[in-house]
Write a protein that holds these residues in place. Structure first.
Motif, short mmCIF file in Angstrom:
data_model
loop_
_atom_site.label_atom_id
_atom_site.label_comp_id
_atom_site.label_asym_id
_atom_site.label_seq_id
_atom_site.Cartn_x
_atom_site.Cartn_y
_atom_site.Cartn_z
N LEU A 40 54.70 -24.52 4.35
CA LEU A 40 54.24 -23.43 5.22
C LEU A 40 55.41 -22.86 6.02
O LEU A 40 55.54 -21.63 6.16
CB LEU A 40 53.13 -23.94 6.15
CG LEU A 40 52.49 -22.91 7.05
CD1 LEU A 40 51.84 -21.79 6.25
CD2 LEU A 40 51.46 -23.58 7.96
N SER A 58 50.82 -15.53 9.25
CA SER A 58 50.08 -16.79 9.11
C SER A 58 49.02 -16.68 8.02
O SER A 58 48.89 -17.56 7.17
CB SER A 58 49.45 -17.15 10.45
OG SER A 58 48.74 -18.36 10.33
N ARG A 62 49.15 -18.78 4.44
CA ARG A 62 48.09 -19.75 4.14
C ARG A 62 47.25 -19.34 2.93
O ARG A 62 46.61 -20.17 2.31
CB ARG A 62 47.20 -19.95 5.36
CG ARG A 62 47.87 -20.80 6.42
CD ARG A 62 46.99 -20.99 7.65
NE ARG A 62 47.56 -21.97 8.55
CZ ARG A 62 48.54 -21.73 9.41
NH1 ARG A 62 49.09 -20.54 9.47
NH2 ARG A 62 48.99 -22.69 10.20
N LYS A 71 47.52 -27.59 1.24
CA LYS A 71 46.55 -27.82 2.31
C LYS A 71 45.32 -28.54 1.77
O LYS A 71 44.78 -29.44 2.43
CB LYS A 71 46.13 -26.50 2.96
CG LYS A 71 45.22 -26.75 4.15
CD LYS A 71 44.96 -25.49 4.94
CE LYS A 71 44.27 -25.91 6.21
NZ LYS A 71 43.18 -25.13 6.58
#
Length: 117
Positions: A40, A58, A62, A71
């Protein structure tokens, strides 16, 4: 009576196995967390170097398949870790119940009934 002692021993064995599983899953969870955070961070730095607006970096990072996969691995490892913790609690409760049955049998003179002295 011997059955209760055998059951208690079996529960203790299961508890020790689950404690080992908790150690393994906790270690895997930590490793997966570290890999996710590293990936990340790199993705965020890449987006910043492209001049992507900070407010969307962000979400963009993601949403990348490679980051989402890391994740997911992290989340799965966390679920296994928590499940091991819950299994340990359940085993401890079952051990307490068997111990109480053993104690009740001892105080009742082997009949399995009876009260407190």
């Amino acid at each position: 009576m011997q059955d209760m002692y055998g059951e208690r021993e079996q529960l203790f064995d299961q508890l020790m196995q689950e404690l080992e599983a908790l150690r393994r899953t906790g270690q895997q969870y930590a490793e997966n967390e570290a890999e996710y955070r590293k990936a990340l961070r790199i993705a965020i730095l890449e987006e910043r170097s492209k001049g992507t607006p900070v407010t969307v970096i962000s979400d963009l990072c993601r949403g990348r398949p490679d980051i989402a996969e890391k994740k997911q691995l992290r989340d799965c490892a966390e679920a296994l870790y928590k499940a091991s913790g819950e299994a340990i609690m359940a085993l401890k409760l079952r051990i307490k119940v068997v111990d109480a049955d053993i104690q009740r049998t001892w105080t009742s003179g082997g009949t399995g009934e009876g009260g407190y002295l």
